[in-house]
Design a protein around this motif. Sequence first.
Motif, PDB file in Angstrom:
ATOM      1  N   LEU A 210      45.022  26.648  45.207  1.00 33.46           N
ATOM      2  CA  LEU A 210      44.210  27.852  45.117  1.00 33.46           C
ATOM      3  C   LEU A 210      44.144  28.383  43.689  1.00 33.46           C
ATOM      4  O   LEU A 210      43.158  29.013  43.296  1.00 33.46           O
ATOM      5  N   GLN A 211      45.188  28.126  42.894  1.00 34.67           N
ATOM      6  CA  GLN A 211      45.200  28.591  41.509  1.00 34.67           C
ATOM      7  C   GLN A 211      44.170  27.874  40.639  1.00 34.67           C
ATOM      8  O   GLN A 211      43.826  28.363  39.551  1.00 34.67           O
ATOM      9  N   LEU A 212      43.662  26.729  41.098  1.00 39.02           N
ATOM     10  CA  LEU A 212      42.636  26.014  40.343  1.00 39.02           C
ATOM     11  C   LEU A 212      41.295  26.735  40.361  1.00 39.02           C
ATOM     12  O   LEU A 212      40.410  26.416  39.572  1.00 39.02           O
ATOM     13  N   ASN A 213      41.147  27.687  41.260  1.00 46.37           N
ATOM     14  CA  ASN A 213      39.926  28.478  41.362  1.00 46.37           C
ATOM     15  C   ASN A 213      39.793  29.363  40.117  1.00 46.37           C
ATOM     16  O   ASN A 213      40.656  30.209  39.857  1.00 46.37           O
ATOM     17  N   PRO A 214      38.738  29.204  39.324  1.00 49.75           N
ATOM     18  CA  PRO A 214      38.610  30.004  38.095  1.00 49.75           C
ATOM     19  C   PRO A 214      38.480  31.501  38.358  1.00 49.75           C
ATOM     20  O   PRO A 214      38.853  32.314  37.507  1.00 49.75           O
ATOM     21  N   PHE A 215      37.959  31.879  39.523  1.00 53.02           N
ATOM     22  CA  PHE A 215      37.874  33.299  39.859  1.00 53.02           C
ATOM     23  C   PHE A 215      39.273  33.897  40.019  1.00 53.02           C
ATOM     24  O   PHE A 215      39.509  35.049  39.672  1.00 53.02           O
ATOM     25  N   PHE A 216      40.188  33.106  40.557  1.00 50.71           N
ATOM     26  CA  PHE A 216      41.570  33.570  40.678  1.00 50.71           C
ATOM     27  C   PHE A 216      42.170  33.856  39.311  1.00 50.71           C
ATOM     28  O   PHE A 216      42.900  34.835  39.131  1.00 50.71           O
ATOM     29  N   TYR A 217      41.869  33.004  38.340  1.00 55.98           N
ATOM     30  CA  TYR A 217      42.418  33.182  36.994  1.00 55.98           C
ATOM     31  C   TYR A 217      42.023  34.536  36.423  1.00 55.98           C
ATOM     32  O   TYR A 217      42.853  35.236  35.816  1.00 55.98           O
ATOM     33  N   VAL A 218      40.778  34.922  36.612  1.00 51.77           N
ATOM     34  CA  VAL A 218      40.303  36.212  36.085  1.00 51.77           C
ATOM     35  C   VAL A 218      40.899  37.373  36.876  1.00 51.77           C
ATOM     36  O   VAL A 218      41.384  38.351  36.293  1.00 51.77           O
ATOM     37  N   VAL A 219      40.880  37.277  38.203  1.00 53.82           N
ATOM     38  CA  VAL A 219      41.401  38.354  39.050  1.00 53.82           C
ATOM     39  C   VAL A 219      42.877  38.601  38.754  1.00 53.82           C
ATOM     40  O   VAL A 219      43.308  39.745  38.544  1.00 53.82           O
ATOM     41  N   SER A 220      43.670  37.538  38.742  1.00 49.26           N
ATOM     42  CA  SER A 220      45.103  37.694  38.481  1.00 49.26           C
ATOM     43  C   SER A 220      45.351  38.145  37.049  1.00 49.26           C
ATOM     44  O   SER A 220      46.320  38.855  36.771  1.00 49.26           O
ATOM     45  N   GLY A 221      44.475  37.754  36.134  1.00 51.43           N
ATOM     46  CA  GLY A 221      44.621  38.167  34.748  1.00 51.43           C
ATOM     47  C   GLY A 221      44.429  39.655  34.555  1.00 51.43           C
ATOM     48  O   GLY A 221      45.165  40.302  33.796  1.00 51.43           O
ATOM     49  N   PHE A 222      43.443  40.224  35.245  1.00 50.66           N
ATOM     50  CA  PHE A 222      43.228  41.673  35.166  1.00 50.66           C
ATOM     51  C   PHE A 222      44.437  42.429  35.720  1.00 50.66           C
ATOM     52  O   PHE A 222      44.825  43.470  35.192  1.00 50.66           O
ATOM     53  N   ARG A 223      45.021  41.903  36.785  1.00 49.33           N
ATOM     54  CA  ARG A 223      46.232  42.531  37.335  1.00 49.33           C
ATOM     55  C   ARG A 223      47.397  42.392  36.351  1.00 49.33           C
ATOM     56  O   ARG A 223      48.168  43.324  36.148  1.00 49.33           O
ATOM     57  N   GLU A 224      47.523  41.222  35.774  1.00 48.17           N
ATOM     58  CA  GLU A 224      48.598  40.972  34.817  1.00 48.17           C
ATOM     59  C   GLU A 224      48.531  41.954  33.655  1.00 48.17           C
ATOM     60  O   GLU A 224      49.556  42.438  33.168  1.00 48.17           O
ATOM     61  N   ALA A 225      47.312  42.266  33.218  1.00 52.46           N
ATOM     62  CA  ALA A 225      47.137  43.189  32.100  1.00 52.46           C
ATOM     63  C   ALA A 225      47.470  44.622  32.502  1.00 52.46           C
ATOM     64  O   ALA A 225      48.151  45.342  31.765  1.00 52.46           O
ATOM     65  N   LEU A 226      46.994  45.059  33.684  1.00 49.53           N
ATOM     66  CA  LEU A 226      47.241  46.438  34.095  1.00 49.53           C
ATOM     67  C   LEU A 226      48.719  46.713  34.312  1.00 49.53           C
ATOM     68  O   LEU A 226      49.247  47.732  33.841  1.00 49.53           O
ATOM     69  N   PHE A 227      49.396  45.807  34.997  1.00 52.10           N
ATOM     70  CA  PHE A 227      50.783  46.039  35.353  1.00 52.10           C
ATOM     71  C   PHE A 227      51.773  45.527  34.307  1.00 52.10           C
ATOM     72  O   PHE A 227      52.984  45.698  34.466  1.00 52.10           O
TER      73      PHE A 227
END
Length: 268
Positions: A210-227
């Motif tokens: 599931l991590q190969l999904n490029p949309f996941f990379y962006v979604v998780s990245g925005f969370r990584e930045a906020l938190f």
Amino acid sequence: MKEVVTLFKEQFKNMGIIFRISRYEDMANYQSHYLGLVWEYLYPLIQIGIYWIVFGVGLKHGQSNGVDYLPWMVIGITPWFYMNRATLDASKSIYQRVGMVSKMKFPVSALPSIKLVSNLSSFWTMMVFSIIVGLLYGVRPNIHWFEWLYYFFAMLMLLLALGIFNSAVSVLIRDFHMLLQSAMRMLFYISGVLFNFETSSFPPLFARILQLNPFFYVVSGFREALFGTGWFWQRPTLTIEFWLIVLFFLLVGSHLHYKFRARFVDLI
């Protein structure tokens, strides 16, 4: 690669046209509504409320990785709403504008970019809302917030690559847009927007796929930045995989676009 360079040159050269037409489309889409452009901002907020009630309250998702579910969900759903709308709108941008393409000399490659820009207003509204929700739940500004600049750029590059590819294929294969709509509905649930599949409850192999999904990379990245949970260079494998996917769609999409551009009007 020459076609990719040409594509970016056309985007920069016609940047003014892209922004002007996007503003016109925003006003035209809501001119017959009583609330007008307010719906551009109100609709995503209503959707956030629905998902929070269903998944955050109804299904008892109190926390995710020690973070309250509401800010976790909101910051993930913010880029997803934008990517979903921009991807679908860009895919039909060429055949919807066949009149403009046939009657005047217009940079066809700019049509997907117009859709990317026209959807940004709701994205910024949701970003502000996400930050406010985070602050209310105890999230404090940190240096990781600068990481949003990188993920915003990565998101735009992904959407540009997909827009060029999807818009060309949608002209060649008219059923493609319908298939894309179905695919985006499925991707909503496997992009980590509502559920955290990076926990121990998910099989490692399934989570890795599931991590190969490029949309996941962006979604998780925005969370990584906020938190403030890490930097993008701390997960080099995912970063390399993401940019390889972007490059693939840029190369193939640019090739299809410039190969068939002269025949777009006839094909439509």
